[in-house]
Design an enzyme around this catalytic site. Structure first.
Site, mmCIF file in Angstrom:
data_model
loop_
_atom_site.group_PDB
_atom_site.id
_atom_site.type_symbol
_atom_site.label_atom_id
_atom_site.label_comp_id
_atom_site.label_asym_id
_atom_site.label_seq_id
_atom_site.Cartn_x
_atom_site.Cartn_y
_atom_site.Cartn_z
ATOM 1 N N GLY A 16 59.659 -38.963 -19.689
ATOM 2 C CA GLY A 16 61.151 -38.963 -19.542
ATOM 3 C C GLY A 16 61.803 -40.315 -19.442
ATOM 4 N N GLU A 26 54.403 -30.514 -13.504
ATOM 5 C CA GLU A 26 53.420 -31.209 -12.123
ATOM 6 C C GLU A 26 52.509 -29.916 -11.682
ATOM 7 O OE1 GLU A 26 55.263 -34.177 -10.099
ATOM 8 O OE2 GLU A 26 56.479 -34.641 -11.727
#
Lengths: 632, 632
Positions: free
Chosen positions: B176, B423
């Protein structure tokens, strides 16, 4: 196997796949040495709509739609259904925009209209000279068509109908094609003759002429959506729009030039039901389309999981990885195998169910209408729910790659989310199924006659008994499986009828009694659907003589039956299975998983989706993501 | 109630909501006389990315991020967590782009770096002068961080590290910020010193300078995604990129100028675990964010169902409709009420769970790390799964309106789909939870010591007994509810330990034995999570003294407990509830639904989402869709 799954028109399908692959309009892109086609979903909705229109015009010029409205007979209907399956494999917007034009606008002319309408409109519609839309739902009334507020009156002096939108909630809403492209629409409206409301009727109105809006028509956009942005959904207001008397679609009812209302169907309920008929074909194509989307998702996810595993043993990195990575994969694979393989196996059942539905639809008779209504409602709900679940599991199984639009699985979820509520909300449809079963039950009881229809004949036989100790071979036996499904359906129908009648005996209305029993109605709807789908599986299996194929189908059938039993808590809740037997079922599912795992790739290859319509992660995803691929 | 749900920093939250409402950057639009803010998702991903960046710069100038990295203490961490909740209510891309910059890049500097790194990087990071990203995952290795293939060697002559991407599968993927805006990155890489691999370490590398790529850095775009298109995810290749020796983040290990490897943590497994620490804060914010998205969905869907019902009794159309429409609504409402109300009620439990998780996180100590890891894994999985389910049901409950992007509910599904796999894949996390519980079990058994930690102390007490006939008041009793949760957890932990040990006694490795028992591991993970969440509910309830509020909370708590029992088939499968008791539970849920229904609007109002962050259908959707509104 592909023949068994696709069911019909395999060559026609391949021809259409080829046609799409030949044109740059279908946005071909090279990734890792392979070509994939897919719309560019990074375009604005305005751009996507124009592209959808151009694709339709290309397909129209190539003769894809020839005979969709002007030919009659089972052959041409099946060919059309096959083509809709194929077009939806490329893009949902493409199939929906065509579905609105041909199956809603076109079918309305065909079924509600009479010869003069057919002569005037069908050929131009088939050639896409006229672009039709279908103005049924309104801002205030979606699933409740009977409640629409648009009003049409008749002016006998000018022999014209006058259509008006009396309030904001009556604006036509979600009308596919209305925002940009449609030239004509079918308008559903209350028909008010001399102050007396005759209920919902269908009229033809022109809304655009040479690209401009017609007088007294206002149109607004429905705006950006979570999917289907290639379809120009719009909103329409009618400000006393005048149309000639002949534009009433008059197969069911008519108004004479001097303003008398005539109808062959006296009962307003029956008359109304006749107007909902085109929605049946919608449910058939939605159910079938849902199965094909599951096929895309599973073909991609299973191929990815197999190549990702293969890749992990290629020595690219330092040695520790080579040792480490497979163990990580082993940690993940049982989970993946369980969900993916079992979802895949359910898919076979869903394919057979969709094919069955298509067949009873194309062979429809006035007598079979009720059955088609009930089966299409149940299958539309179950197949679309199953599709959403399959796509979700496929997305998660692909991890982050499942979120890339070009990999399709994640994107399809948003594209197809609409399925569960359009052309009948799934929950409402399932409640209607249970209501229909209850009506059969009451009819059989009252007349003391055997059950007939909806596959309920098993209710006439003695109640099946489930052995107290289920062995592996018993669990795989189709008779046991049939018995388990029939036992559940029978018992739930009995319970449902008893509960409704108990509520009624306490003074509740029939309607309310039904409402209060909605949990049993849900359970029963599911029991009916599972049993019906299982029957289509048994029938499909019976047509196969090739022994290896028959064996695999047997495994798939057992998997379907046992997963239904494992997943529906009703089997335990109402005691159709003891906890011991439920444990045996769970164990057998795991065993079936491992027996079927070696067939995974073979089965995926039989799903009939050409490589170019899958996505890069289904093949060599390292090459597809390599730096040299970026430069292309 | 809002205070109880939001838990902390209510005034700070309102200030930040206000800040967003003041700026045209947040795309305010009027609909039906009310203003709503929402990004324009019809923009291309390139446009959405630029807008996200501009919003961050605006917020930065207004001091929103002050102290996020340079202040210490619980107060400032809670303020930051509150702000992340609020920013995510506007747009997931906004919160994720900030999360990458502050919680991944920033935390890496903070936790892996030492004083010189803090001095050099933290202030510029906090001021958004430096824009950081976090290059951990690779094309070939996502959840399996240990297997990454990027390699860094040390050149003692020039006192520099050399980072390289040895093969295509080692390209950094999903990074990102990398595609367009980031100037620096933390690079996770194998560290190879004199031919010996020391495992994964973290380095700082600059990737852009004055807008241009730095030498030997290649970057490509990850492309269009199903959500989060305002985040510029990119791919990075390192072609022997040289960085100064000081750029090794050396809190755990260091390399001397002449090339000696030094580490305070000798065990490579422990060293590796230390590097995953920042992901814990990620899981905390994901879990909390999931609850807020459910709140948005439910606030919109419940308000819509209430206004839609109200609207149906306004006499706009012909009389037949007036009679007809309410009956149709009655047909629908029980279904809606069941799913929506019960989902809403579960939401309260989820809120308390998220607040508990935030608190143990901000109060973390070296001793509580293991608990935080296990609880954050379990809650992240359960809360994100629950969020997806809630949003799906809300979307369907809103019918077609749920598909309009401006109405948020449907769109949020695609935006947040990533939650279940990033995650840490939810399924993998839940398996890790069960593994941790098993380790506790084995430790307690071996040492013959009482259970301590993870809330397992109840295992030291006698096994609870469930009454054979559960009355309504028994079902609502918190002791019974606690007992039912503890019984399930205890029994499943025993069964899981027994099955694993049985596999081991047949010669399977510990790892394999664990794999083969994955079904029980799944059941156990769920049992642990439900029981832990339930405990946070009891604790939150205990803090309330206001009687009416306490009563409502009691109903909500019972609803949560009983729905868990109704939905997890384990209660029947393993006999914790008899079929009779299960039927009683089911009945009580229906009763609770009707008792809670009058509170629905009140409860929705306490969710703490300002009207402008909801959507038009939550209010007067007829006005919002009127023709006059089109002209705006």
């Amino acid at each position: 196997m592909r023949k068994l799954l696709d069911g019909h028109n395999l060559e026609d399908r391949d021809w259409l796949f080829g046609l799409m692959l030949q044109s740059p309009l279908f946005n071909p892109r090279e990734r890792g040495g392979k070509v994939f086609v897919l719309p560019d979903y990074n375009q604005s909705m305005e751009q996507q709509r124009e592209m959808t229109l151009k694709r339709i015009q290309y397909l129209s010029e190539r003769g894809v739609f020839t005979g969709w409205l002007t030919s009659r007979g089972i052959e041409s209907e099946l060919r059309m259904l096959a083509f809709i399956d194929v077009l939806a494999i490329f893009d949902h917007s493409l199939s929906i925009k065509l579905g609105v034009h041909f199956l809603l606008w076109g079918s309305a002319i065909k079924f509600f209209g009479t010869k003069s309408h057919h002569d005037k409109w069908l050929r131009d519609t088939e050639n896409y000279v006229i672009k039709g839309c279908f103005a049924m739902s309104e801002l205030g009334h979606g699933s409740n068509v009977r409640g629409i507020e648009t009003v049409t009156t008749y002016d006998s002096k000018r022999e014209e109908f006058v259509i008006s939108t009396p309030c904001e909630s009556a604006q036509k809403y979600w009308i596919g094609g209305a925002a940009n492209h449609a030239t004509h629409t079918v308008v559903f409206s209350q028909l008010n003759i001399n102050g007396s409301n005759q209920g919902v009727h269908a009229f033809i109105a022109q809304i655009r002429d040479a690209g401009n809006l017609c007088p007294n028509i206002r149109i607004a956009d429905c705006g950006h959506k979570i999917g289907l942005n290639g379809v120009d959904n719009g909103r329409i207001w009618f400000d006393n729009v005048r149309i000639p008397r002949e534009n009433l679609l008059n197969s069911v009812a008519d108004v004479t030039p001097d303003g008398k209302y005539l109808s062959a169907i006296k009962d307003p309920d029956q008359r109304f039901a006749a107007f909902l008929a085109p929605l049946t074909s919608g449910r058939v194509t939605i159910a079938s389309g849902a199965v094909y989307q599951s096929k895309i998702g599973l073909a991609i996810a299973i191929r990815y999981s197999l190549t990702r595993r293969a890749f992990s043993v290629t020595p690219n990195g330092p040695e520790v990885l080579l040792l480490d990575y497979p163990s990580h994969q082993r940690r993940l694979l049982p989970l993946l195998a369980k969900t993916q393989v079992s979802q895949q196996l359910l898919l076979y059942a869903m394919s057979f169910a969709a094919n069955y539905l298509k067949m009873i639809y194309v062979k429809r008779t006035p007598e079979s209408n009720k059955t088609i209504h009930v089966v299409s409602s149940a299958f539309k709900a179950v197949l679309t729910w199953h599709n959403m679940r399959t796509l979700q599991e496929c997305r998660e199984a692909c991890g982050g790659q499942g979120l890339k639009t070009e990999n399709r699985v994640g994107h399809l979820k948003a594209e197809y989310d609409v399925q569960s509520t359009f052309e009948g909300d799934n929950n409402v449809l399932m409640q209607q199924v249970s209501k229909a079963l209850l009506a059969q039950y009451i009819a059989a009881q009252k007349r003391n006659k055997p059950f007939q229809g909806f596959g309920l004949e098993h209710m006439n036989r003695p109640c099946p008994v489930i052995p107290s100790q289920l062995t592996s071979s018993a669990l795989r036996n189709s008779e046991f499986q049939t018995n388990a499904f029939c036992l559940r359906e029978r018992d739930l129908l009995n319970r449902f009828a008893a509960e409704v009648s108990q509520h009624q005996s306490k003074g509740e209305s029939k309607e309310n009694a039904f409402l209060l029993s909605y949990q049993l109605a849900d359970d029963l709807g599911r029991a009916f659907s599972d049993r019906s789908i299982f029957q289509t599986f048994i029938e499909a299996e019976a047509t196969v003589s090739d022994l290896p194929l028959k064996n695999v189908l047997g495994l798939l059938r057992s998997m379907y039956a046992l997963i239904c039993m494992e997943e529906d808590v009703a089997f335990l809740r109402y005691g159709y299975l003891s906890t011991n037997n439920a444990a045996a079922v769970r164990k057998e599912v795991t065993k079936l998983c491992s027996e079927l795992r070696p067939h995974a790739l073979g089965l995926v290859s039989s799903l009939g989706i050409p490589d170019a319509f899958l996505s890069p992660i289904a093949f060599n995803w390292v090459d597809a993501n390599s730096w040299s691929s970026v430069k292309n």
